[in-house]
Design a protein around this motif. Sequence first.
Motif, mmCIF file in Angstrom:
data_model
loop_
_atom_site.group_PDB
_atom_site.id
_atom_site.type_symbol
_atom_site.label_atom_id
_atom_site.label_comp_id
_atom_site.label_asym_id
_atom_site.label_seq_id
_atom_site.Cartn_x
_atom_site.Cartn_y
_atom_site.Cartn_z
ATOM 1 N N GLY A 159 0.811 -1.204 0.000
ATOM 2 C CA GLY A 159 0.000 0.000 0.000
ATOM 3 C C GLY A 159 0.841 1.249 0.000
ATOM 4 N N HIS A 160 0.146 2.366 -0.028
ATOM 5 C CA HIS A 160 0.757 3.686 -0.035
ATOM 6 C C HIS A 160 0.432 4.389 1.277
ATOM 7 C CE1 HIS A 160 0.416 8.134 -1.154
ATOM 8 N NE2 HIS A 160 1.706 7.863 -1.261
ATOM 9 N N SER A 161 1.418 5.065 1.859
ATOM 10 C CA SER A 161 1.180 5.896 3.026
ATOM 11 C C SER A 161 0.547 5.072 4.147
ATOM 12 C CB SER A 161 0.318 7.094 2.611
ATOM 13 O OG SER A 161 0.282 8.094 3.578
ATOM 14 N N LEU A 162 -0.624 5.461 4.622
ATOM 15 C CA LEU A 162 -1.300 4.707 5.670
ATOM 16 C C LEU A 162 -1.529 3.253 5.254
ATOM 17 C CD1 LEU A 162 -2.726 5.023 8.487
ATOM 18 C CD2 LEU A 162 -4.843 5.332 7.195
ATOM 19 N N GLY A 163 -1.588 3.010 3.950
ATOM 20 C CA GLY A 163 -1.775 1.648 3.461
ATOM 21 C C GLY A 163 -0.675 0.697 3.876
ATOM 22 N N GLY A 164 0.526 1.205 4.168
ATOM 23 C CA GLY A 164 1.597 0.347 4.663
ATOM 24 C C GLY A 164 1.301 -0.167 6.056
ATOM 25 N N VAL A 165 0.745 0.703 6.900
ATOM 26 C CA VAL A 165 0.367 0.284 8.251
ATOM 27 C C VAL A 165 -0.800 -0.701 8.180
ATOM 28 C CG1 VAL A 165 -0.482 1.085 10.496
ATOM 29 C CG2 VAL A 165 1.213 2.436 9.244
ATOM 30 N N LEU A 166 -1.774 -0.439 7.314
ATOM 31 C CA LEU A 166 -2.891 -1.361 7.172
ATOM 32 C C LEU A 166 -2.409 -2.730 6.687
ATOM 33 C CD1 LEU A 166 -5.559 1.007 5.567
ATOM 34 C CD2 LEU A 166 -5.452 0.209 7.928
ATOM 35 N N THR A 167 -1.402 -2.732 5.807
ATOM 36 C CA THR A 167 -0.838 -4.000 5.348
ATOM 37 C C THR A 167 -0.128 -4.724 6.482
ATOM 38 O OG1 THR A 167 -0.593 -3.141 3.102
ATOM 39 C CG2 THR A 167 0.751 -5.046 3.684
ATOM 40 N N GLY A 168 0.585 -3.971 7.324
ATOM 41 C CA GLY A 168 1.243 -4.583 8.473
ATOM 42 C C GLY A 168 0.243 -5.191 9.443
ATOM 43 N N VAL A 169 -0.841 -4.480 9.699
ATOM 44 C CA VAL A 169 -1.887 -5.008 10.577
ATOM 45 C C VAL A 169 -2.506 -6.261 9.952
ATOM 46 C CG1 VAL A 169 -4.154 -4.524 11.580
ATOM 47 C CG2 VAL A 169 -2.364 -2.776 11.644
ATOM 48 N N PHE A 170 -2.793 -6.191 8.663
ATOM 49 C CA PHE A 170 -3.353 -7.346 7.953
ATOM 50 C C PHE A 170 -2.438 -8.556 8.098
ATOM 51 C CE2 PHE A 170 -3.714 -9.949 4.096
ATOM 52 C CZ PHE A 170 -5.082 -10.175 4.038
ATOM 53 N N ALA A 171 -1.128 -8.341 7.975
ATOM 54 C CA ALA A 171 -0.173 -9.445 8.016
ATOM 55 C C ALA A 171 -0.163 -10.143 9.372
ATOM 56 C CB ALA A 171 1.228 -8.933 7.685
ATOM 57 N N THR A 172 -0.446 -9.427 10.450
ATOM 58 C CA THR A 172 -0.374 -10.002 11.794
ATOM 59 C C THR A 172 -1.734 -10.435 12.337
ATOM 60 O OG1 THR A 172 -0.608 -7.814 12.830
ATOM 61 C CG2 THR A 172 1.627 -8.563 12.328
ATOM 62 N N TRP A 173 -2.798 -10.155 11.591
ATOM 63 C CA TRP A 173 -4.155 -10.381 12.098
ATOM 64 C C TRP A 173 -4.532 -11.868 12.069
ATOM 65 C CZ3 TRP A 173 -6.650 -6.044 13.868
ATOM 66 C CH2 TRP A 173 -7.968 -6.196 14.312
ATOM 67 N N ASP A 174 -5.310 -12.271 13.071
ATOM 68 C CA ASP A 174 -5.863 -13.620 13.127
ATOM 69 C C ASP A 174 -7.322 -13.551 12.707
ATOM 70 O OD1 ASP A 174 -5.729 -16.501 14.085
ATOM 71 O OD2 ASP A 174 -7.388 -15.741 15.311
ATOM 72 N N PHE A 175 -7.678 -14.206 11.597
ATOM 73 C CA PHE A 175 -9.001 -14.014 11.013
ATOM 74 C C PHE A 175 -10.032 -15.068 11.401
ATOM 75 C CE2 PHE A 175 -6.486 -11.285 8.231
ATOM 76 C CZ PHE A 175 -7.316 -10.173 8.123
ATOM 77 N N ASP A 176 -9.608 -16.190 11.987
ATOM 78 C CA ASP A 176 -10.606 -17.194 12.352
ATOM 79 C C ASP A 176 -10.828 -17.304 13.854
ATOM 80 O OD1 ASP A 176 -8.381 -18.548 13.253
ATOM 81 O OD2 ASP A 176 -8.751 -20.388 12.103
ATOM 82 N N GLY A 177 -10.153 -16.462 14.631
ATOM 83 C CA GLY A 177 -10.353 -16.487 16.075
ATOM 84 C C GLY A 177 -9.619 -17.599 16.785
ATOM 85 N N ASN A 178 -8.808 -18.342 16.075
ATOM 86 C CA ASN A 178 -8.051 -19.442 16.676
ATOM 87 C C ASN A 178 -6.571 -19.244 16.366
ATOM 88 O OD1 ASN A 178 -6.910 -21.792 17.602
ATOM 89 N ND2 ASN A 178 -8.146 -23.172 16.338
ATOM 90 N N PRO A 179 -5.809 -18.717 17.304
ATOM 91 C CA PRO A 179 -4.387 -18.437 17.042
ATOM 92 C C PRO A 179 -3.573 -19.670 16.677
ATOM 93 C CG PRO A 179 -5.140 -17.337 19.038
ATOM 94 C CD PRO A 179 -6.227 -18.290 18.647
ATOM 95 N N ALA A 180 -4.072 -20.842 17.014
ATOM 96 C CA ALA A 180 -3.307 -22.055 16.741
ATOM 97 C C ALA A 180 -3.327 -22.426 15.266
ATOM 98 C CB ALA A 180 -3.858 -23.216 17.576
ATOM 99 N N THR A 181 -4.311 -21.937 14.548
ATOM 100 C CA THR A 181 -4.358 -22.193 13.111
ATOM 101 C C THR A 181 -3.750 -21.004 12.386
ATOM 102 O OG1 THR A 181 -6.566 -21.230 12.913
ATOM 103 C CG2 THR A 181 -6.430 -23.592 13.354
ATOM 104 N N THR A 182 -3.062 -21.269 11.292
ATOM 105 C CA THR A 182 -2.361 -20.168 10.613
ATOM 106 C C THR A 182 -2.724 -20.014 9.146
ATOM 107 O OG1 THR A 182 -0.474 -21.614 10.142
ATOM 108 C CG2 THR A 182 -0.388 -20.316 12.185
ATOM 109 N N ALA A 183 -3.515 -20.929 8.587
ATOM 110 C CA ALA A 183 -3.878 -20.770 7.182
ATOM 111 C C ALA A 183 -4.649 -19.483 6.955
ATOM 112 C CB ALA A 183 -4.701 -21.968 6.708
ATOM 113 N N ASP A 184 -5.378 -19.033 7.996
ATOM 114 C CA ASP A 184 -6.168 -17.800 7.900
ATOM 115 C C ASP A 184 -5.361 -16.564 8.232
ATOM 116 O OD1 ASP A 184 -6.271 -18.916 10.728
ATOM 117 O OD2 ASP A 184 -7.005 -16.870 11.022
ATOM 118 N N ALA A 185 -4.169 -16.709 8.814
ATOM 119 C CA ALA A 185 -3.357 -15.564 9.233
ATOM 120 C C ALA A 185 -3.072 -14.655 8.043
ATOM 121 C CB ALA A 185 -2.048 -16.038 9.850
ATOM 122 N N GLY A 186 -3.057 -13.341 8.288
ATOM 123 C CA GLY A 186 -2.870 -12.395 7.199
ATOM 124 C C GLY A 186 -1.630 -12.662 6.381
#
Length: 564
Positions: free
Chosen positions: A198-225
């Motif tokens: 991304g551009h500008s703030l989009g870099g931070v949003l990409t960083g957050v996306f990369a670390t986010w857990d999307f299925d609510g189960n930290p033990a699984t990683t296929a859903d990880a950003g």
Amino acid sequence: MLATAPTADGAPGSTAASSRTETPVASTSPITDVVETQVSLRVPLPVSAGIRPERCDRLSYLRYRSASGPASSAAADRILVAQPGILEGAGAFDSVARNTVRAAAEQGRHIEFWALDRRSNCLEDNTGIASGDTGKAVDYYYGGREVNGRTFSGFVTSDQAGWLAEVGLEQTVRDQYDLLAAELPDQRLRKQKVLCGGHSLGGVLTGVFATWDFDGNPATTADAGYNQCAGYFALDTTISTSLDDLQGNDGDMNGGLLPERTVPDTGLGLTVVRAGLRTGVLPRFLGLPVVLNPETMNLLAIGGLAARNAPDAESALLDSVPSNVNLETTARTLFSKDAGVFLTGRPTIRDFRLTNAAVLGAFVDDNSAPLAFLHSSVGLFDSPGGGRIVDKEFPVSNDVQGSPALFGSELKAIPDEPDGPLYTWRNFDRVGAPDDPVHRSENGTPFTTAAKEVTDIRELARSLSEQPLDFTEDYFPTRLVTDIQLIDEPELARKLVHKNGLTANPRITFVAGDGILADHVPEDENPVILPGYQHLDVLTAAPVQNGGGREQISVRLSAFADRP
């Protein structure tokens, strides 16, 4: 087509009929071997978001691909997915997307570039600008004129956008995840082919996306950003999870990406801030009484339309729009030679004879506009009739520069003969030409040189006015930025489960050499420094630069996409 949609509470798992449309975009770009389409998918917000227009239950992006490449995204060699910066829409990526897709095709690789549009852009009404006629556009927004069976219902107010109080960091990254999952259902394919950035703030949003857990189960990683991406790219930003990572040694918060006190320093925390947004005590979208608000950003698009259609014609735009407090004060802020002119309001920009290109340049060029995060390097004022061009000493003097992160570091210039000769615009590739009179500051220094100019004002005008998804984001959700500034609060911090996501994939970082982040990006990023570029130039730079060289972001980004 059918796609997966979130359940009422925003969690994945249920399915719902979700229409997908893909519409060809007609373009006057000189790069004709790149196909552009607008893609839109119905992915409803949670019921808890409240009442909103039906169109706000859709996610949209601009898809760019090589005309000689495969029609299916899944068959592309790579797909670059870009998050916009603050107050920025998908249309801002038009030039860098086209340039990068073409550069890859020249090397026998077929990549796609997806420019994402945030949900808040659904509130914009681009009907008048989409008419392609400046007069119709002005009459549509200010004269009650009907265009394509529609009349303008006015600019949206904070009270009318209560649902934006629910569109914060979690919804924004969820939207990117849901869109990728719908368009590329195979997670293994996403991990292999998608580059996130991304551009500008989009870099931070990409960083957050990369670390986010999307299925609510930290033990699984296929859903990880980070497992939705094969790599990261940063356009005048860094891939991080905090704006503090962009704080420079001079103490300017986040390198000028956001006002330092966007969130009042009350210490009250996330709960109270969100309550303020929901009740309307805090505005639901960012804006200022002048300069930065939906009306003025819409006027910028109309200005782009005028400069696109008739760049060298004498502008009548500012004489055709109403003389209200917002527009007059904005014009005074952007086009005052010194504090005295600003305070008295005389002369105004309406008192000067300017071409359409010169009006646009006055609002966005780094030698004219006061706000650094809006800067492009598109040339300089000129006057074949010999009109004076002098130092612009407002809001800061050329002798005593203010904060570079806020005002930039380039010398500012302004026409100085109201009711005089016509002032034109010398485009980026005509600076330093044999007929260049080389306009100079009072101290004898040229206001600019060819090495400082990188963007074609004609292409910037086209990007501002031609895209179906706007260049600007007129209704940027306040909650998105308050969430980012309060990201260490437990409710948000516990969602950033996969801290290793920031370093899990290779990255490339580009930094505008004359921009607001030039002294802010950590050395361990090994950034590609782009001399002469400003903050927006990383998106808008011309494919062939002064001196004949190729534009380096497109060349290097396409090469990065070619890595195993």
